[in-house]
Write an enzyme that holds these catalytic residues in place. Sequence first.
Site, PDB file in Angstrom:
ATOM      1  CE  LYS A   1     -17.792 -44.397  28.547  1.00 34.50           C
ATOM      2  NZ  LYS A   1     -18.965 -43.501  28.395  1.00 34.50           N
TER       3      LYS A   1
ATOM      4  CD  GLU B   1     -24.334 -41.106  37.442  1.00 34.75           C
ATOM      5  OE1 GLU B   1     -24.970 -41.648  36.513  1.00 34.75           O
ATOM      6  OE2 GLU B   1     -23.408 -40.287  37.240  1.00 34.75           O
TER       7      GLU B   1
ATOM      8  CE  LYS C   1     -20.841 -47.785  33.905  1.00 33.32           C
ATOM      9  NZ  LYS C   1     -20.128 -46.592  34.315  1.00 33.32           N
TER      10      LYS C   1
ATOM     11  CD  GLU D   1     -20.789 -44.053  25.216  1.00 32.00           C
ATOM     12  OE1 GLU D   1     -20.233 -44.217  26.316  1.00 32.00           O
ATOM     13  OE2 GLU D   1     -21.250 -42.975  24.834  1.00 32.00           O
TER      14      GLU D   1
ATOM     15  NE  ARG E   1     -19.651 -47.618  28.951  1.00 26.94           N
ATOM     16  CZ  ARG E   1     -18.502 -47.937  29.526  1.00 26.94           C
ATOM     17  NH1 ARG E   1     -17.681 -48.763  28.938  1.00 26.94           N
ATOM     18  NH2 ARG E   1     -18.169 -47.426  30.699  1.00 26.94           N
TER      19      ARG E   1
ATOM     20  CG  ASN F   1     -23.648 -41.320  27.628  1.00 21.13           C
ATOM     21  OD1 ASN F   1     -22.944 -41.507  28.608  1.00 21.13           O
ATOM     22  ND2 ASN F   1     -23.232 -41.540  26.393  1.00 21.13           N
TER      23      ASN F   1
ATOM     24  CG  HIS G   1     -24.412 -38.510  32.102  1.00 24.87           C
ATOM     25  ND1 HIS G   1     -25.410 -39.236  32.697  1.00 24.87           N
ATOM     26  CD2 HIS G   1     -23.321 -38.635  32.905  1.00 24.87           C
ATOM     27  CE1 HIS G   1     -24.929 -39.791  33.806  1.00 24.87           C
ATOM     28  NE2 HIS G   1     -23.674 -39.448  33.956  1.00 24.87           N
TER      29      HIS G   1
ATOM     30  CG  HIS H   1     -21.293 -34.404  31.116  1.00 24.61           C
ATOM     31  ND1 HIS H   1     -20.946 -35.424  30.273  1.00 24.61           N
ATOM     32  CD2 HIS H   1     -21.047 -34.856  32.376  1.00 24.61           C
ATOM     33  CE1 HIS H   1     -20.506 -36.462  30.985  1.00 24.61           C
ATOM     34  NE2 HIS H   1     -20.564 -36.142  32.264  1.00 24.61           N
TER      35      HIS H   1
ATOM     36  CG  HIS I   1     -21.016 -36.471  37.673  1.00 26.29           C
ATOM     37  ND1 HIS I   1     -20.903 -36.068  36.364  1.00 26.29           N
ATOM     38  CD2 HIS I   1     -21.512 -37.731  37.642  1.00 26.29           C
ATOM     39  CE1 HIS I   1     -21.290 -37.051  35.579  1.00 26.29           C
ATOM     40  NE2 HIS I   1     -21.672 -38.078  36.326  1.00 26.29           N
TER      41      HIS I   1
END
Length: 351
Positions: free
Chosen positions: A128, A170, A212, A222, A226, A230, A233, A237, A249
Amino acid sequence: VSIGIGILRDLAEHLRARCPAARYVVIADSGVAPLLGDRVREAAAGVAPTDLVTFPAGEWNKTREMWAHLSDELLKRRVGRDGAIIALGGGVTGDLAGFVAATYLRGVPYVQVPTTLLAMIDSSIGGKTGVDVPAGKNLIGSFHQPRAVLADVETLVTLPPIQLSAGMAEALKHGVVADAHYFEWLVEARRAIKQKDLDVMARVVVRSVEIKAAVVAGDERERGIRAILNFGHTIGHALEAVSGFELLHGEAVGLGMAAEARLAHLVGIADQSLGRMIAEALEAFDLPVRPNTVAPVSELLDIMATDKKSRAETVRFALPERIGTMARGEGGEWTIAVPRDAIERVMEELA
Ligand SMILES: NC(=O)c1ccc[n+]([C@@H]2O[C@H](COP(=O)([O-])OP(=O)(O)OC[C@H]3O[C@@H](n4cnc5c(N)ncnc54)[C@H](O)[C@@H]3O)[C@@H](O)[C@H]2O)c1
Ligand SMILES: [Zn+2]
């Protein structure tokens, strides 16, 4: 993906084997270029003529403007389709340089040389790329797989502690979505991790990358599984966006995981203990568990709706049932539609 201690010294070999080119451009930010820029440029120059192009560090520079500027730098140097890009740095550099690679002359190959924990375990894997825009994070971008990822954990020696913690958010996420043992081990190994014991760091990077890569390999674009990556997130986000770059982040993702775990409990998917376990793990890595940015809940919800391109009445979330196991919807889907009022309640509780 190659992971090891000191493997940056093999960069030339990796380039020759996986990403041969007539010319390389190393893209690095102003924080990483003084640390590693010359070393990487010289190593690549052993294979083909190599330039180093830098840009100012910081999430606020992951923009269309910086993408345009970097693309122009390549055009100025008359880099052709036989050229390749080396993204040297954290996730900001990887996303930005990757997007330049995806679009320059309709796409040139690139190699990721991640230098933050977050980039090693997450952003450099899966292809990505993209930039942030005022409407939200990562809304303009492309899937573009790197030819190779070279993660040398020795480069983490200079990484500031807060950046290490951000990466750990993460890593904990990988445990929550796929591997309860890994989650428990991370919390147990917290001292060695915070001291950046390189053998332990290599284990963290290897396990996270395995998780991952396995998820992405099953669903590159996705359309299904996938989405579990998230976790944390959707709320994360939104908090990251309203914080005006106050939150890293990884910090925002940690806050998002704590909030979304509570949401999972509120909608009857998870036990109350899930939120507590996640909050304790975040605290073990000195990550915040309560947002200190005050923004109206309605504003956060609007961002979430844009983020997931969903209708406004509900927002879809990837939610854990328990550590290591993600919930499935009635049709087997990996995200669950949650009504706005439930999200509002969780956000208000946290405020
Ligand atoms: N593409 C994806 O799948 C994906 C996944 C997760 C996150 N991301 C993106 O990654 C970004 C965050 O990445 P990040 O946390 O790496 O931030 P970052 O790239 O901004 O790096 C953080 C800071 O650390 C400095 N730095 C980097 N390596 C260093 C080193 N070895 N020693 C000292 N300083 C060093 C950088 O100069 C920068 O100031 C976000 O934009 C996020 O959206 C993308
Ligand atoms: Zn992330």
